[in-house]
Design an enzyme around this catalytic site. Structure first.
Site, PDB file in Angstrom:
ATOM      1  CB  CYS A 262      -0.972  -0.032   1.177  1.00  0.00           C
ATOM      2  SG  CYS A 262      -2.427   1.014   0.929  1.00  0.00           S
ATOM      3  CG  HIS A 354      -4.361  -3.546   2.825  1.00  0.00           C
ATOM      4  ND1 HIS A 354      -4.009  -3.075   4.071  1.00  0.00           N
ATOM      5  CD2 HIS A 354      -4.537  -2.446   2.045  1.00  0.00           C
ATOM      6  CE1 HIS A 354      -3.993  -1.749   4.051  1.00  0.00           C
ATOM      7  NE2 HIS A 354      -4.307  -1.356   2.830  1.00  0.00           N
ATOM      8  CD  GLU A 356      -3.417  -6.530   5.581  1.00  0.00           C
ATOM      9  OE1 GLU A 356      -4.335  -5.688   5.553  1.00  0.00           O
ATOM     10  OE2 GLU A 356      -2.439  -6.503   4.803  1.00  0.00           O
TER      11      GLU A 356
END
Length: 386
Positions: A262, A354, A356
Site C-alpha cells: 500500500c 493488503h 493480510e
C-alpha cells in the site's frame, strides 16, 4: 446501547456545497476530512481500525452496517482511526456471540462523529463523478450552524494532497513480536500505519517482527541486524514522505530484501525514481480485481489507497535512480492502475493492496510466502559469497 433511532439532526456537507441531511450517529459535534467510499460488504470493524483511514470520512456503500457489533479480538490497531463515518441503515440490534458492544457505542467512545439515514448511493455516485473531496459532518449544536458557516469550515480544512499523517498513527517506541514458526531472523517493519494482521502474518513466516516508529533512521534499522525490511500501509500523500523515501534508498543500497504494501508500494516507487499521483476517488474495499502478470491469475484483493505510482505498465524499464531494471508486476483491472512493482536486479518488490486482508479475501496471502522465500534465497546467496 446508544439509541439508533435518535431524531437528532446531522448533515454531511461537501466542499462543492452539496448537502445531505440525516441523523446523528456515534459522537456528536463536527468532524472534517476527505470523504471517501469503501465498497466492502463486511469487515467494517477492520476498516474502522485501519490506520490508513486517518484523516478520512468513510462512507460504507453496503447499506446495512453494525449487525455484528464490535469485539475485542478483531481490531487492526489500538483505536478507531476514521475521521468520520457515514452509513445508511445502522443495525437495530447486535447479533453476534463475539460482540462486546454496539458499533454506535464504540464510535461514541472513541469520539467519532457519524451520520446515518442518508442516501449513501447518491453520495457515492456524486464522489465517483466529481472525485473525492473535503467534507464535514455536523451534529448536535453544530447542526444548527448556518449553511454558509458550515461550508466555510469545510473549505478551511486541509486537502489530503501534501499531508504527511504517519506521525499520527505510528508507534512511539519499538515493539517486537516473536516468530511463531522456525525463525529466519529479525525483520524491520517501518510503522506508517501497520495493521495487526500484517504483523501476525510476518511472524507466522519466521520473522521476529520489530515494529519501528516512523521517525526511525537507517542506523536504527541497521542496529537490529535485520535480514529484511518491510514498509507498511498508512495514510497521507507519499509525495510528503521524503525522509522515508531516503531511508528506503539506504535499504536498497544495502541490498537488504524489501517488501512494501500500500503506502510502502508508493514509497518504493519513489525510491526507485518514479512519481506518484492522486487518484480521482481511490480504491477502497475488499473486492478489487488485480492481475498478477507473472502468473496471469486474477486476484480479488483488499484496497485502501487514494494515490498511485506513475510507472509504465508494460515491459522492463531502468530505475531512474539507478537500481537496475524494474517492472510493474500487478495491474488493477478496473482502471489500469499500477498495483505492484518488482525490481529485477535487487531483492525488492511491493504491492498496492493488503495481502493480510483480515476480513478477506485471502487471494493475495501468498505474497508473504513470496517475501519469505526471497529473504531465504538472498540470505543463502549472501552467505555463499562470503
Amino acid at each position: 446501547m446508544t439509541s439508533l433511532f435518535t431524531t437528532e439532526k446531522a448533515v454531511l456537507v461537501l466542499e462543492d456545497g452539496t448537502r445531505y441531511a440525516g441523523r446523528a450517529y456515534g459522537a456528536r459535534g463536527t468532524t472534517l476530512g476527505e470523504v471517501v467510499f469503501s465498497t466492502g460488504m463486511t469487515g467494517y470493524q477492520e476498516t474502522l481500525t485501519d490506520p490508513s483511514y486517518a484523516g478520512q470520512i468513510v462512507l460504507q456503500t453496503a447499506p446495512h452496517i453494525g449487525n455484528t457489533g464490535m469485539n475485542g479480538e478483531d481490531p487492526e490497531s489500538r483505536r478507531i482511526w476514521v475521521a468520520g463515518y457515514i452509513v445508511r441503515d445502522p443495525s437495530r440490534v447486535v447479533s453476534n456471540w463475539r460482540a462486546d458492544e454496539s458499533l454506535d457505542d464504540s464510535l461514541a467512545r472513541d469520539g467519532i462523529v457519524g451520520i446515518s439515514g442518508i442516501d449513501t448511493r447518491a453520495v457515492t455516485r456524486h464522489i465517483r463523478a466529481a472525485g473525492s473531496m473535503r467534507g464535514a459532518i455536523f451534529s448536535g449544536d453544530d447542526a444548527t450552524l448556518s449553511d454558509d458557516d458550515q461550508l466555510e469550515r469545510v473549505k478551511s480544512a486541509p486537502n489530503m494532497a501534501g499531508q504527511n499523517l504517519s506521525a499520527a498513527v505510528s508507534v512511539a517506541a519499538t515493539e517486537v513480536t516473536r516468530a511463531t514458526t522456525d525463525r529466519i531472523g529479525n525483520l524491520a517493519v517501518l510503522d506508517l500505519g501497520v495493521k495487526q494482521a500484517t504483523i501476525d502474518n510476518l511472524a507466522a513466516r519466521g520473522f521476529d517482527v520489530h515494529v519501528l516508529p516512523q521517525t526511525s533512521t537507517i542506523d536504527d534499522i541497521r542496529a537490529i541486524d535485520p535480514v529484511a525490511v518491510f514498509y507498511s500501509n498508512g495514510p497521507g500523500d507519499p509525495a510528503a514522505s521524503d525522509a522515508h523515501v531516503e531511508m528506503l534508498r539506504g535499504v536498497l543500497d544495502d541490498k537488504l530484501p524489501f517488501f512494501g504494501i500500500c503506502f510502502g508500494n508508493q514509497l518504493l516507487g519513489r525510491a526507485l525514481g518514479f512519481g506518484t499521483y492522486k487518484l480521482p476517488f481511490g480504491h477502497r474495499g475488499i473486492n478489487q480485481p488485480v492481475l498478477d502478470k507473472a502468473t496471469g491469475r486474477v486476484e480479488i484483493t483488499a484496497h485502501n489507497h487514494g494515490f498511485a505510482v506513475d510507472a509504465p505498465l508494460e515491459g522492463e524499464v531502468d530505475s531512474p535512480n539507478g537500481y537496475g531494471r524494474v517492472e510493474v508486476s500487478h495491474i488493477g483491472l478496473n482502471d489500469n492502475v499500477v498495483e505492484g512493482l518488482r525490481a529485477l536486479d535487487i531483492p525488492a518488490f511491493s504491492v498496492q493492496y493488503h495481502p493480510e486482508a483480515a476480513a478477506g479475501p485471502h487471494d493475495a496471502n501468498y505474497l508473504f510466502d513470496r517475501f519469505r522465500d526471497l529473504v531465504v534465497a538472498t540470505t543463502a546467496a549472501t552467505a555463499g559469497e562470503k
